[in-house]
Design a protein around this motif. Structure first.
Motif, PDB file in Angstrom:
ATOM      1  N   VAL A  16      34.489  74.561  23.830  1.00 57.14           N
ATOM      2  CA  VAL A  16      34.778  75.987  23.664  1.00 57.14           C
ATOM      3  C   VAL A  16      33.617  76.830  24.191  1.00 57.14           C
ATOM      4  CG1 VAL A  16      35.125  77.809  21.958  1.00 57.14           C
ATOM      5  CG2 VAL A  16      36.405  75.678  21.776  1.00 57.14           C
ATOM      6  N   ILE A  17      32.407  76.419  23.866  1.00 55.17           N
ATOM      7  CA  ILE A  17      31.223  77.150  24.324  1.00 55.17           C
ATOM      8  C   ILE A  17      31.130  77.085  25.855  1.00 55.17           C
ATOM      9  CG2 ILE A  17      28.705  77.118  24.340  1.00 55.17           C
ATOM     10  CD1 ILE A  17      28.860  76.339  21.362  1.00 55.17           C
ATOM     11  N   ALA A  18      31.418  75.914  26.440  1.00 54.84           N
ATOM     12  CA  ALA A  18      31.375  75.768  27.902  1.00 54.84           C
ATOM     13  C   ALA A  18      32.419  76.660  28.568  1.00 54.84           C
ATOM     14  CB  ALA A  18      31.588  74.317  28.293  1.00 54.84           C
ATOM     15  N   VAL A  19      33.622  76.722  28.007  1.00 55.68           N
ATOM     16  CA  VAL A  19      34.676  77.571  28.567  1.00 55.68           C
ATOM     17  C   VAL A  19      34.280  79.041  28.463  1.00 55.68           C
ATOM     18  CG1 VAL A  19      37.045  78.369  28.218  1.00 55.68           C
ATOM     19  CG2 VAL A  19      36.548  75.924  28.240  1.00 55.68           C
ATOM     20  N   LEU A  20      33.776  79.446  27.319  1.00 52.51           N
ATOM     21  CA  LEU A  20      33.337  80.834  27.149  1.00 52.51           C
ATOM     22  C   LEU A  20      32.192  81.194  28.095  1.00 52.51           C
ATOM     23  CD1 LEU A  20      33.516  81.362  23.281  1.00 52.51           C
ATOM     24  CD2 LEU A  20      34.961  82.395  25.026  1.00 52.51           C
ATOM     25  N   ALA A  21      31.235  80.274  28.243  1.00 53.38           N
ATOM     26  CA  ALA A  21      30.107  80.528  29.140  1.00 53.38           C
ATOM     27  C   ALA A  21      30.593  80.659  30.583  1.00 53.38           C
ATOM     28  CB  ALA A  21      29.081  79.418  29.016  1.00 53.38           C
ATOM     29  N   SER A  22      31.517  79.796  30.981  1.00 52.75           N
ATOM     30  CA  SER A  22      32.069  79.871  32.331  1.00 52.75           C
ATOM     31  C   SER A  22      32.821  81.186  32.534  1.00 52.75           C
ATOM     32  CB  SER A  22      33.009  78.688  32.560  1.00 52.75           C
ATOM     33  OG  SER A  22      33.669  78.813  33.780  1.00 52.75           O
ATOM     34  N   TRP A  23      33.613  81.570  31.557  1.00 51.62           N
ATOM     35  CA  TRP A  23      34.368  82.818  31.649  1.00 51.62           C
ATOM     36  C   TRP A  23      33.432  84.022  31.753  1.00 51.62           C
ATOM     37  CZ3 TRP A  23      34.934  86.830  27.928  1.00 51.62           C
ATOM     38  CH2 TRP A  23      35.885  87.796  28.260  1.00 51.62           C
ATOM     39  N   LEU A  24      32.388  84.039  30.902  1.00 49.60           N
ATOM     40  CA  LEU A  24      31.434  85.153  30.936  1.00 49.60           C
ATOM     41  C   LEU A  24      30.669  85.189  32.260  1.00 49.60           C
ATOM     42  CD1 LEU A  24      29.998  85.139  27.308  1.00 49.60           C
ATOM     43  CD2 LEU A  24      31.420  86.891  28.365  1.00 49.60           C
ATOM     44  N   THR A  25      30.328  84.032  32.784  1.00 49.24           N
ATOM     45  CA  THR A  25      29.608  83.973  34.065  1.00 49.24           C
ATOM     46  C   THR A  25      30.485  84.528  35.193  1.00 49.24           C
ATOM     47  OG1 THR A  25      28.369  82.045  33.322  1.00 49.24           O
ATOM     48  CG2 THR A  25      28.427  82.443  35.692  1.00 49.24           C
ATOM     49  N   ASN A  26      31.743  84.099  35.222  1.00 45.77           N
ATOM     50  CA  ASN A  26      32.657  84.598  36.250  1.00 45.77           C
ATOM     51  C   ASN A  26      32.879  86.099  36.119  1.00 45.77           C
ATOM     52  OD1 ASN A  26      33.036  82.145  37.502  1.00 45.77           O
ATOM     53  ND2 ASN A  26      34.809  81.602  36.264  1.00 45.77           N
ATOM     54  N   ARG A  27      33.016  86.549  34.897  1.00 49.95           N
ATOM     55  CA  ARG A  27      33.232  87.981  34.684  1.00 49.95           C
ATOM     56  C   ARG A  27      32.007  88.783  35.126  1.00 49.95           C
ATOM     57  NH1 ARG A  27      35.292  91.257  29.361  1.00 49.95           N
ATOM     58  NH2 ARG A  27      34.840  93.267  30.267  1.00 49.95           N
ATOM     59  N   ALA A  28      30.813  88.304  34.782  1.00 50.53           N
ATOM     60  CA  ALA A  28      29.582  88.997  35.180  1.00 50.53           C
ATOM     61  C   ALA A  28      29.443  88.998  36.705  1.00 50.53           C
ATOM     62  CB  ALA A  28      28.371  88.344  34.539  1.00 50.53           C
ATOM     63  N   ARG A  29      29.774  87.889  37.363  1.00 45.58           N
ATOM     64  CA  ARG A  29      29.695  87.804  38.818  1.00 45.58           C
ATOM     65  C   ARG A  29      30.686  88.772  39.466  1.00 45.58           C
ATOM     66  NH1 ARG A  29      30.992  82.523  39.780  1.00 45.58           N
ATOM     67  NH2 ARG A  29      28.911  81.960  39.059  1.00 45.58           N
ATOM     68  N   ASN A  30      31.893  88.809  38.948  1.00 48.84           N
ATOM     69  CA  ASN A  30      32.902  89.736  39.481  1.00 48.84           C
ATOM     70  C   ASN A  30      32.468  91.195  39.308  1.00 48.84           C
ATOM     71  OD1 ASN A  30      34.536  87.625  40.252  1.00 48.84           O
ATOM     72  ND2 ASN A  30      35.834  87.728  38.438  1.00 48.84           N
ATOM     73  N   HIS A  31      31.905  91.495  38.153  1.00 49.61           N
ATOM     74  CA  HIS A  31      31.431  92.858  37.891  1.00 49.61           C
ATOM     75  C   HIS A  31      30.308  93.218  38.859  1.00 49.61           C
ATOM     76  CE1 HIS A  31      30.617  96.507  35.670  1.00 49.61           C
ATOM     77  NE2 HIS A  31      29.338  96.164  35.582  1.00 49.61           N
TER      78      HIS A  31
END
Length: 95
Positions: A16-31
């Motif tokens: 769960v932590i890995a999925v959340l970290a990946s999601w947050l990383t992608n979101r930050a990169r997109n932003h």
């Protein structure tokens, strides 16, 4: 059995932590990419604004310098003088 439950819960929470970290990383990169695109568009918009203002200035100078009554009169006078000068030169060369 308790160790197996602890191991599974650790693995699930890690996933769960890995999925959340990946999601947050992608979101930050997109932003970040969006912000870079917005900055590039602002630079282009500023350049376009400057180009339009320069073009408007050139058009105003053109109207002022070349399309006024005084300029038309000067052009007519210059044409008459050129014609008179050419006629005089032809007369001198003819004699």
């Amino acid at each position: 059995m308790d160790k197996l439950i602890d191991l599974v819960s650790t693995l699930v929470s890690g996933a769960v932590i890995a999925v959340l970290a990946s999601w947050l990383t992608n979101r930050a990169r997109n932003h970040q990419e969006q912000q870079a695109e917005i900055g590039a568009l602002r630079v282009q918009a500023d350049a376009m604004t400057v180009a339009v203002m320069e073009l408007q200035g050139a058009a105003a100078a053109n109207r002022l310098l070349w399309e006024g009554r005084a300029e038309r009169g000067r052009t007519f006078l210059l044409t008459v003088l050129a014609f008179a000068g050419g006629a005089a030169r032809a007369r001198i060369a003819g004699t």
